[in-house]
Write a protein that holds these residues in place. Sequence first.
Motif, PDB file in Angstrom:
ATOM      1  N   GLY A 287      -5.564  51.918   1.362  1.00  0.00           N
ATOM      2  CA  GLY A 287      -5.273  52.457  -0.348  1.00  0.00           C
ATOM      3  C   GLY A 287      -5.509  50.781  -1.128  1.00  0.00           C
ATOM      4  N   LEU A 288      -5.352  49.877   0.109  1.00  0.00           N
ATOM      5  CA  LEU A 288      -6.182  48.435  -0.641  1.00  0.00           C
ATOM      6  C   LEU A 288      -7.849  48.997  -1.314  1.00  0.00           C
ATOM      7  CD1 LEU A 288      -4.714  46.122   1.632  1.00  0.00           C
ATOM      8  CD2 LEU A 288      -3.972  46.566  -0.609  1.00  0.00           C
ATOM      9  N   GLY A 289      -8.711  49.241   0.204  1.00  0.00           N
ATOM     10  CA  GLY A 289      -9.779  49.864  -0.036  1.00  0.00           C
ATOM     11  C   GLY A 289      -9.886  50.492  -1.478  1.00  0.00           C
ATOM     12  N   SER A 290      -9.152  51.116  -1.936  1.00  0.00           N
ATOM     13  CA  SER A 290      -9.167  52.463  -3.218  1.00  0.00           C
ATOM     14  C   SER A 290      -8.984  51.791  -4.073  1.00  0.00           C
ATOM     15  CB  SER A 290      -8.982  53.354  -2.911  1.00  0.00           C
ATOM     16  OG  SER A 290      -9.779  54.061  -1.535  1.00  0.00           O
ATOM     17  N   MET A 291      -8.380  50.733  -4.247  1.00  0.00           N
ATOM     18  CA  MET A 291      -7.551  49.938  -5.567  1.00  0.00           C
ATOM     19  C   MET A 291      -8.270  50.100  -6.985  1.00  0.00           C
ATOM     20  SD  MET A 291      -4.625  49.436  -5.139  1.00  0.00           S
ATOM     21  CE  MET A 291      -4.143  48.543  -6.332  1.00  0.00           C
ATOM     22  N   ARG A 292     -10.014  49.946  -6.434  1.00  0.00           N
ATOM     23  CA  ARG A 292     -10.622  50.059  -8.380  1.00  0.00           C
ATOM     24  C   ARG A 292     -10.587  50.981  -8.539  1.00  0.00           C
ATOM     25  NH1 ARG A 292     -16.234  50.043  -7.308  1.00  0.00           N
ATOM     26  NH2 ARG A 292     -15.728  51.118  -5.406  1.00  0.00           N
ATOM     27  N   SER A 293      -9.916  51.754  -8.067  1.00  0.00           N
ATOM     28  CA  SER A 293      -9.998  53.430  -8.715  1.00  0.00           C
ATOM     29  C   SER A 293      -8.410  53.351 -10.100  1.00  0.00           C
ATOM     30  CB  SER A 293     -10.062  54.369  -8.422  1.00  0.00           C
ATOM     31  OG  SER A 293      -8.536  54.570  -7.395  1.00  0.00           O
ATOM     32  N   LEU A 294      -7.461  51.893  -9.445  1.00  0.00           N
ATOM     33  CA  LEU A 294      -6.735  51.777 -10.227  1.00  0.00           C
ATOM     34  C   LEU A 294      -6.208  50.838 -11.259  1.00  0.00           C
ATOM     35  CD1 LEU A 294      -3.860  52.171  -7.589  1.00  0.00           C
ATOM     36  CD2 LEU A 294      -4.600  53.939  -8.750  1.00  0.00           C
ATOM     37  N   VAL A 295      -7.872  50.138 -10.768  1.00  0.00           N
ATOM     38  CA  VAL A 295      -7.596  48.692 -11.966  1.00  0.00           C
ATOM     39  C   VAL A 295      -9.693  49.154 -12.511  1.00  0.00           C
ATOM     40  CG1 VAL A 295      -6.005  47.309 -10.696  1.00  0.00           C
ATOM     41  CG2 VAL A 295      -7.596  47.408  -9.822  1.00  0.00           C
ATOM     42  N   GLY A 296      -9.510  48.099 -13.311  1.00  0.00           N
ATOM     43  CA  GLY A 296     -10.296  47.823 -13.743  1.00  0.00           C
ATOM     44  C   GLY A 296     -11.122  48.893 -14.548  1.00  0.00           C
ATOM     45  N   ALA A 297     -12.840  48.637 -14.884  1.00  0.00           N
ATOM     46  CA  ALA A 297     -13.022  49.508 -15.925  1.00  0.00           C
ATOM     47  C   ALA A 297     -12.991  51.255 -14.952  1.00  0.00           C
ATOM     48  CB  ALA A 297     -14.483  49.534 -15.688  1.00  0.00           C
ATOM     49  N   ARG A 298     -13.012  52.467 -15.832  1.00  0.00           N
ATOM     50  CA  ARG A 298     -12.026  53.515 -16.179  1.00  0.00           C
ATOM     51  C   ARG A 298     -13.948  54.808 -15.359  1.00  0.00           C
ATOM     52  NH1 ARG A 298      -8.814  54.843 -13.217  1.00  0.00           N
ATOM     53  NH2 ARG A 298      -9.848  57.068 -13.020  1.00  0.00           N
ATOM     54  N   LEU A 299     -14.375  54.968 -14.334  1.00  0.00           N
ATOM     55  CA  LEU A 299     -15.250  55.688 -13.943  1.00  0.00           C
ATOM     56  C   LEU A 299     -15.238  57.416 -13.550  1.00  0.00           C
ATOM     57  CD1 LEU A 299     -16.808  54.030 -11.005  1.00  0.00           C
ATOM     58  CD2 LEU A 299     -17.481  53.208 -13.630  1.00  0.00           C
ATOM     59  N   GLU A 300     -13.962  57.590 -14.020  1.00  0.00           N
ATOM     60  CA  GLU A 300     -13.292  58.855 -13.871  1.00  0.00           C
ATOM     61  C   GLU A 300     -11.902  59.457 -14.661  1.00  0.00           C
ATOM     62  OE1 GLU A 300     -11.248  58.772  -9.448  1.00  0.00           O
ATOM     63  OE2 GLU A 300     -13.459  59.909  -9.833  1.00  0.00           O
ATOM     64  N   PRO A 301     -12.072  60.561 -15.104  1.00  0.00           N
ATOM     65  CA  PRO A 301     -10.615  60.927 -15.957  1.00  0.00           C
ATOM     66  C   PRO A 301      -9.161  60.516 -14.643  1.00  0.00           C
ATOM     67  CG  PRO A 301     -11.623  62.265 -16.133  1.00  0.00           C
ATOM     68  CD  PRO A 301     -12.570  61.105 -15.117  1.00  0.00           C
ATOM     69  N   TRP A 302      -8.020  60.232 -15.762  1.00  0.00           N
ATOM     70  CA  TRP A 302      -6.871  59.958 -14.609  1.00  0.00           C
ATOM     71  C   TRP A 302      -6.719  61.185 -13.740  1.00  0.00           C
ATOM     72  CZ3 TRP A 302      -5.926  55.383 -12.719  1.00  0.00           C
ATOM     73  CH2 TRP A 302      -5.396  53.857 -14.105  1.00  0.00           C
ATOM     74  N   GLY A 303      -6.489  62.531 -14.355  1.00  0.00           N
ATOM     75  CA  GLY A 303      -6.154  63.133 -13.329  1.00  0.00           C
ATOM     76  C   GLY A 303      -7.036  63.241 -12.255  1.00  0.00           C
ATOM     77  N   VAL A 304      -8.822  63.488 -12.055  1.00  0.00           N
ATOM     78  CA  VAL A 304      -9.286  63.022 -10.664  1.00  0.00           C
ATOM     79  C   VAL A 304      -8.880  62.206  -9.989  1.00  0.00           C
ATOM     80  CG1 VAL A 304     -11.828  62.769  -9.903  1.00  0.00           C
ATOM     81  CG2 VAL A 304     -11.651  64.240 -12.129  1.00  0.00           C
ATOM     82  N   THR A 305      -8.261  60.684 -10.810  1.00  0.00           N
ATOM     83  CA  THR A 305      -8.230  59.899  -9.666  1.00  0.00           C
ATOM     84  C   THR A 305      -7.036  59.925  -9.359  1.00  0.00           C
ATOM     85  OG1 THR A 305      -9.044  58.045 -11.529  1.00  0.00           O
ATOM     86  CG2 THR A 305      -7.531  57.265  -9.014  1.00  0.00           C
ATOM     87  N   ALA A 306      -5.635  60.822  -9.576  1.00  0.00           N
ATOM     88  CA  ALA A 306      -4.861  60.998  -8.781  1.00  0.00           C
ATOM     89  C   ALA A 306      -5.337  62.474  -7.937  1.00  0.00           C
ATOM     90  CB  ALA A 306      -3.421  62.135 -10.280  1.00  0.00           C
ATOM     91  N   PHE A 307      -5.408  63.673  -8.275  1.00  0.00           N
ATOM     92  CA  PHE A 307      -6.283  64.078  -7.057  1.00  0.00           C
ATOM     93  C   PHE A 307      -6.272  63.079  -5.631  1.00  0.00           C
ATOM     94  CE2 PHE A 307      -7.094  68.373  -5.478  1.00  0.00           C
ATOM     95  CZ  PHE A 307      -8.459  68.119  -4.482  1.00  0.00           C
ATOM     96  N   GLY A 308      -7.892  62.655  -6.340  1.00  0.00           N
ATOM     97  CA  GLY A 308      -8.180  61.449  -5.225  1.00  0.00           C
ATOM     98  C   GLY A 308      -7.638  61.235  -4.307  1.00  0.00           C
TER      99      GLY A 308
END
Length: 381
Positions: A30-51
């Motif tokens: 989770g700590l290593g994947s925090m970039r998906s929750l903060v900072g610039a978006r590279l993907e839609p939130w739905g894809v992030t939630a699935f990840g």
Amino acid sequence: MVNRAFRPRGRPWGRGADASVAGLVFVLVGLGSMRSLVGARLEPWGVTAFGWSLIAVACAALCFSRRRPVAVAGLVLVAVISYYLVSSYDGPLLLALVVALYWVAAEGHLRAAVGLGSATVIATGAGTLWGNEDVNGVALFMLTGWLVAVVAIGWLRYGNQAHALERERRAATEERLRIARELHDVVGHHLSLINVQSVAALRRLAKHPERGVAQAEEALEAAKDSSGEALRELRATLGVLRKAGEEAPTAPAAGLDRLGDLVASARVAGLDVRTRVAGEPVPLPTQVDLAAYRIVQESLTNVTRHARAGGVVISVEHEHGLVTVEVADDGRGPAEDTSGTGITGMRERARALGGDLTAGPREGGGFTVRARLPHENGARG
């Protein structure tokens, strides 16, 4: 490849430790994947939630790694591949797969571990060829080395435990042979003397009813001395095998059919005892029946003396070729004096029959002793 004859069981590693490892992996990933929750978006939130749901599934599955190592590793591999295919963030979810592969090897499934590790390298290499710029040839080589090392360490752990278990079984076999030889020497010698002396007395009385009385008395006196010496030596031998306070056996071998006597005694001691029987009860071989009875007996004794418990649940489960007994209490301390050898003796009983025994704290408090005793058939011999 797994040698089930040497399948290590009964380790102190419990479900709580499994959950702790799974939780630690989840925190690290989770700590290593925090970039998906903060900072610039590279993907839609739905894809992030699935990840993140894939991350949760992969890490939660690690709770069952020791019980279903191959299935868990396969599930984690699918979750990891799916994550890296759909997510634009290169998180460290591969760590969960590394842990799962370790347990596959550590539980003795070497071929499955090699196969899953190879599939991981192939899938990663395919992703690199497909255009994944995060993994180059050097990184793929290093990943291969890490996976080989993890599988090797897990297999080494399995081999060490199997070797230790084999040493214990060999020691138990040698001890049984030593006891058998000692009993043979003690009982066989004196019984032979008693037989010879008794036959001699009978013959003298038959041939010389009047003159043979004195000689017969002499032979019977010698037989009495031999029997007394045999009893003394036999008591000394059995005294080494029995704990202090145990009485010499005078009744037929006990078994699970006398479980009610143990329950009654425990209730007299103030315990609230409940029993649960599952499966179709079958006649057990004497040594298996006796071992199951003794394990329950010793467990209840330990609970009464050391556990400070109020309630105990005794479970007996019959399966094809296997009987499992479990004694679980709600005590506030270990169900054995730390200086005692009760659990060690119970474990040796189980292993001598090809089974295993686990003992340790249980979730929610208390202590559990669980023994699995295989038997080839239901003939009581």
